[in-house]
Design a protein around this motif. Structure first.
Motif, PDB file in Angstrom:
ATOM      1  N   ILE A 134       0.868  -1.177   0.000  1.00 23.09           N
ATOM      2  CA  ILE A 134       0.000   0.000   0.000  1.00 23.09           C
ATOM      3  C   ILE A 134       0.907   1.229   0.000  1.00 23.09           C
ATOM      4  CG2 ILE A 134      -1.812   1.256   1.248  1.00 23.09           C
ATOM      5  CD1 ILE A 134      -2.573  -1.465   2.557  1.00 23.09           C
ATOM      6  N   GLY A 135       0.798   2.043  -1.035  1.00 17.31           N
ATOM      7  CA  GLY A 135       1.685   3.202  -1.144  1.00 17.31           C
ATOM      8  C   GLY A 135       1.393   4.014  -2.384  1.00 17.31           C
ATOM      9  N   HIS A 136       2.251   5.001  -2.644  1.00 19.84           N
ATOM     10  CA  HIS A 136       2.068   5.912  -3.771  1.00 19.84           C
ATOM     11  C   HIS A 136       3.085   5.608  -4.866  1.00 19.84           C
ATOM     12  CE1 HIS A 136      -0.839   8.227  -1.540  1.00 19.84           C
ATOM     13  NE2 HIS A 136       0.017   8.405  -0.542  1.00 19.84           N
ATOM     14  N   ALA A 137       2.592   5.357  -6.071  1.00 12.42           N
ATOM     15  CA  ALA A 137       3.466   5.051  -7.215  1.00 12.42           C
ATOM     16  C   ALA A 137       4.473   6.173  -7.427  1.00 12.42           C
ATOM     17  CB  ALA A 137       2.619   4.854  -8.473  1.00 12.42           C
ATOM     18  N   GLY A 138       5.719   5.800  -7.678  1.00  6.47           N
ATOM     19  CA  GLY A 138       6.748   6.782  -8.007  1.00  6.47           C
ATOM     20  C   GLY A 138       7.452   7.381  -6.810  1.00  6.47           C
ATOM     21  N   HIS A 139       6.925   7.175  -5.589  1.00  4.01           N
ATOM     22  CA  HIS A 139       7.616   7.716  -4.416  1.00  4.01           C
ATOM     23  C   HIS A 139       8.898   6.915  -4.189  1.00  4.01           C
ATOM     24  CE1 HIS A 139       8.550   8.687  -0.221  1.00  4.01           C
ATOM     25  NE2 HIS A 139       7.841   9.792  -0.410  1.00  4.01           N
ATOM     26  N   PRO A 140      10.018   7.586  -3.840  1.00  6.56           N
ATOM     27  CA  PRO A 140      11.297   6.869  -3.673  1.00  6.56           C
ATOM     28  C   PRO A 140      11.213   5.705  -2.698  1.00  6.56           C
ATOM     29  CG  PRO A 140      11.671   9.231  -3.606  1.00  6.56           C
ATOM     30  CD  PRO A 140      10.183   9.044  -3.650  1.00  6.56           C
ATOM     31  N   GLU A 141      10.429   5.855  -1.629  1.00  8.17           N
ATOM     32  CA  GLU A 141      10.313   4.759  -0.661  1.00  8.17           C
ATOM     33  C   GLU A 141       9.645   3.540  -1.291  1.00  8.17           C
ATOM     34  OE1 GLU A 141       7.982   3.570   3.405  1.00  8.17           O
ATOM     35  OE2 GLU A 141       8.538   5.680   3.188  1.00  8.17           O
ATOM     36  N   VAL A 142       8.618   3.771  -2.092  1.00  7.04           N
ATOM     37  CA  VAL A 142       7.912   2.672  -2.766  1.00  7.04           C
ATOM     38  C   VAL A 142       8.836   2.003  -3.780  1.00  7.04           C
ATOM     39  CG1 VAL A 142       6.050   2.187  -4.413  1.00  7.04           C
ATOM     40  CG2 VAL A 142       5.584   3.531  -2.358  1.00  7.04           C
ATOM     41  N   ILE A 143       9.579   2.810  -4.542  1.00  8.73           N
ATOM     42  CA  ILE A 143      10.537   2.263  -5.518  1.00  8.73           C
ATOM     43  C   ILE A 143      11.570   1.401  -4.790  1.00  8.73           C
ATOM     44  CG2 ILE A 143      12.387   2.880  -7.131  1.00  8.73           C
ATOM     45  CD1 ILE A 143      10.677   5.429  -7.784  1.00  8.73           C
ATOM     46  N   GLU A 146      -2.870   1.628  -4.343  1.00  5.13           N
ATOM     47  CA  GLU A 146      -2.844   3.048  -3.969  1.00  5.13           C
ATOM     48  C   GLU A 146      -4.146   3.526  -3.330  1.00  5.13           C
ATOM     49  OE1 GLU A 146      -0.465   5.842  -6.464  1.00  5.13           O
ATOM     50  OE2 GLU A 146      -0.979   4.435  -8.061  1.00  5.13           O
ATOM     51  N   THR A 147      -5.266   2.890  -3.682  1.00  8.73           N
ATOM     52  CA  THR A 147      -6.578   3.378  -3.244  1.00  8.73           C
ATOM     53  C   THR A 147      -7.483   2.213  -2.826  1.00  8.73           C
ATOM     54  OG1 THR A 147      -7.515   3.185  -5.467  1.00  8.73           O
ATOM     55  CG2 THR A 147      -6.433   5.291  -4.908  1.00  8.73           C
ATOM     56  N   GLU A 148      -8.617   2.563  -2.216  1.00 11.46           N
ATOM     57  CA  GLU A 148      -9.609   1.529  -1.888  1.00 11.46           C
ATOM     58  C   GLU A 148     -10.128   0.864  -3.158  1.00 11.46           C
ATOM     59  OE1 GLU A 148     -12.718   2.421   0.912  1.00 11.46           O
ATOM     60  OE2 GLU A 148     -11.415   3.759   2.077  1.00 11.46           O
ATOM     61  N   GLN A 149     -10.241   1.648  -4.242  1.00 14.82           N
ATOM     62  CA  GLN A 149     -10.699   1.079  -5.508  1.00 14.82           C
ATOM     63  C   GLN A 149      -9.707   0.044  -6.030  1.00 14.82           C
ATOM     64  OE1 GLN A 149     -13.822   1.848  -6.765  1.00 14.82           O
ATOM     65  NE2 GLN A 149     -13.395   0.036  -7.994  1.00 14.82           N
ATOM     66  N   ASP A 150      -8.402   0.344  -5.873  1.00 11.70           N
ATOM     67  CA  ASP A 150      -7.372  -0.639  -6.252  1.00 11.70           C
ATOM     68  C   ASP A 150      -7.547  -1.924  -5.449  1.00 11.70           C
ATOM     69  OD1 ASP A 150      -6.229   1.166  -7.994  1.00 11.70           O
ATOM     70  OD2 ASP A 150      -4.504   1.639  -6.710  1.00 11.70           O
ATOM     71  N   ALA A 151      -7.848  -1.762  -4.150  1.00 10.31           N
ATOM     72  CA  ALA A 151      -8.036  -2.936  -3.280  1.00 10.31           C
ATOM     73  C   ALA A 151      -9.251  -3.744  -3.716  1.00 10.31           C
ATOM     74  CB  ALA A 151      -8.178  -2.496  -1.825  1.00 10.31           C
ATOM     75  N   ASP A 202      -5.760   7.222   8.224  1.00 10.92           N
ATOM     76  CA  ASP A 202      -7.178   6.942   7.942  1.00 10.92           C
ATOM     77  C   ASP A 202      -7.367   6.308   6.566  1.00 10.92           C
ATOM     78  OD1 ASP A 202      -7.811   7.954  10.416  1.00 10.92           O
ATOM     79  OD2 ASP A 202      -8.256   9.958   9.674  1.00 10.92           O
ATOM     80  N   ASP A 203      -6.687   6.867   5.550  1.00 14.60           N
ATOM     81  CA  ASP A 203      -6.812   6.301   4.194  1.00 14.60           C
ATOM     82  C   ASP A 203      -6.335   4.855   4.171  1.00 14.60           C
ATOM     83  OD1 ASP A 203      -7.786   8.674   3.252  1.00 14.60           O
ATOM     84  OD2 ASP A 203      -5.949   9.302   2.239  1.00 14.60           O
ATOM     85  N   THR A 204      -5.207   4.610   4.850  1.00 15.99           N
ATOM     86  CA  THR A 204      -4.637   3.263   4.858  1.00 15.99           C
ATOM     87  C   THR A 204      -5.572   2.289   5.564  1.00 15.99           C
ATOM     88  OG1 THR A 204      -2.430   4.236   4.877  1.00 15.99           O
ATOM     89  CG2 THR A 204      -2.585   1.913   5.465  1.00 15.99           C
TER      90      THR A 204
END
Length: 332
Positions: free
Chosen positions: A132-141, A156-161, A183-185
């Motif tokens: 669970i994370g944001h595409a392109g963020h260095p930590e995710v990479i 990235e989102t509830e819709q993705d889940a 909260d989002d997570t």
């Protein structure tokens, strides 16, 4: 002078605590500063050590040279130290450094390294891994780069889940970026658990203590404030989440600014209460700069709103501990 103060509109600044530097950011900056003291200049840093222009510019002035890739380091400087940023790097990066006989220091936040280890354990146990994370963020990479390509699916989102379809009959496990909205997570995790009741969760929350604490402080302050300022960089994930949290808590103005010079004063006309916090990579001097800028226009009273105490500190790399010990001895 008192007359001038009386003429200014009154403003209460609710100062969130905790705010600003977390232990991982503090450690990363120390690593660059101590490396410069021990090995001299230049010291190379792959990617911004932390996401804050003020911090990066300050280290650059001391002799740090920032590059995006190792091949940007001139051949004549290949023996100089190179430091990996607090966000973490894919395994291919230290492997590349070793192949070039480079001396490197890893400033990856230990809480990010914890997520890397979790990913490796899940992989060894033949689980299908969701991040669970944001595409392109260095930590995710960096986290996805701990394992062979295709081993980790990004959510990235509830819709993705909701849309996610397992690739195999293997057990599922999830890990998360450390700087997400709590909260989002939680919403995404709830969807995954409803769809896949046997999914394996982290033993301990992956979202780091500092991210959680700063969001909780904003939740306490934002409902009481006419406007909220988050001091931080636009590419700082944890800072962006703080701005979103304030917005969600009903603050009609919620702005992310890097410096006092970025403030759009038209948004703050007529306010009586300002919430103020800083992302985990923003130094306290920038918070003071913002308060000073408001004090030029308002008669300011500052009140601290503390929701947690933070005492965590992380060990420095072995190569720099002698330098750190010398500094403490000199200071003492």
């Amino acid at each position: 002078m008192n007359d001038t103060a009386e003429q200014k509109p009154k403003l209460t600044v609710l100062l969130c605590a905790p705010r600003g530097f977390c232990a991982g950011v503090d450690r990363a900056i120390q690593i660059v500063e101590l490396a410069l003291e021990k090995y001299g200049r230049p010291v190379y840093v792959r990617h911004e050590i932390v996401h804050n222009k003020f911090v990066v510019d300050g280290l650059r002035a001391k002799g740090a040279v920032f590059v995006e890739e190792l091949d940007e380091i001139p051949p004549e400087d290949r023996e100089r130290p190179v430091i990996f940023s607090a966000h973490g790097v894919p395994k291919s990066v230290p492997a590349d450094a070793q192949s070039r006989n480079m001396f490197y220091l890893d400033a990856t936040c230990p809480l990010v390294s914890k997520v890397h280890k979790e990913a490796e354990i899940h992989h060894r146990r033949d689980r299908e891994i969701l991040l669970i994370g944001h595409a392109g963020h260095p930590e995710v990479i960096g986290t996805m780069g701990q394992l062979p390509e295709g081993s980790v699916s990004l959510i990235e989102t509830e819709q993705d889940a909701l849309n996610f379809q397992p690739k195999s009959g293997r057990q599922l496990a999830f890990i998360t970026q450390t700087t997400l909205s709590v909260d989002d997570t939680a919403g995404i995790v709830n969807v995954l658990r409803e769809r896949f009741p046997d999914i394996v969760a982290p033993h301990k929350e992956d979202i780091c203590y500092a991210t959680t604490n700063r969001q909780e402080a904003v939740k306490a302050v934002a409902p009481e404030a006419d406007a909220m300022i988050v001091v931080g960089a636009p590419n700082s994930s944890n800072s962006q989440r703080l701005r979103e949290v304030a917005e969600r808590e009903g603050c009609r103005v919620s702005d992310l600014v890097q410096r006092a010079s970025d403030i759009d004063w038209t948004k703050f006309d007529g306010i009586k209460t300002l919430g103020l916090t800083a992302g985990a990579s923003a130094p306290e001097t920038l918070v003071e700069e913002i308060i000073a800028a408001f004090a030029e226009r308002f008669h300011v009273t500052v009140e601290s709103v503390r929701t947690a105490e933070e005492t965590i500190a992380f060990n420095l790399p072995r190569e720099l501990r002698d330098k750190s010990a010398q500094q403490r001895s000199a200071a003492g």
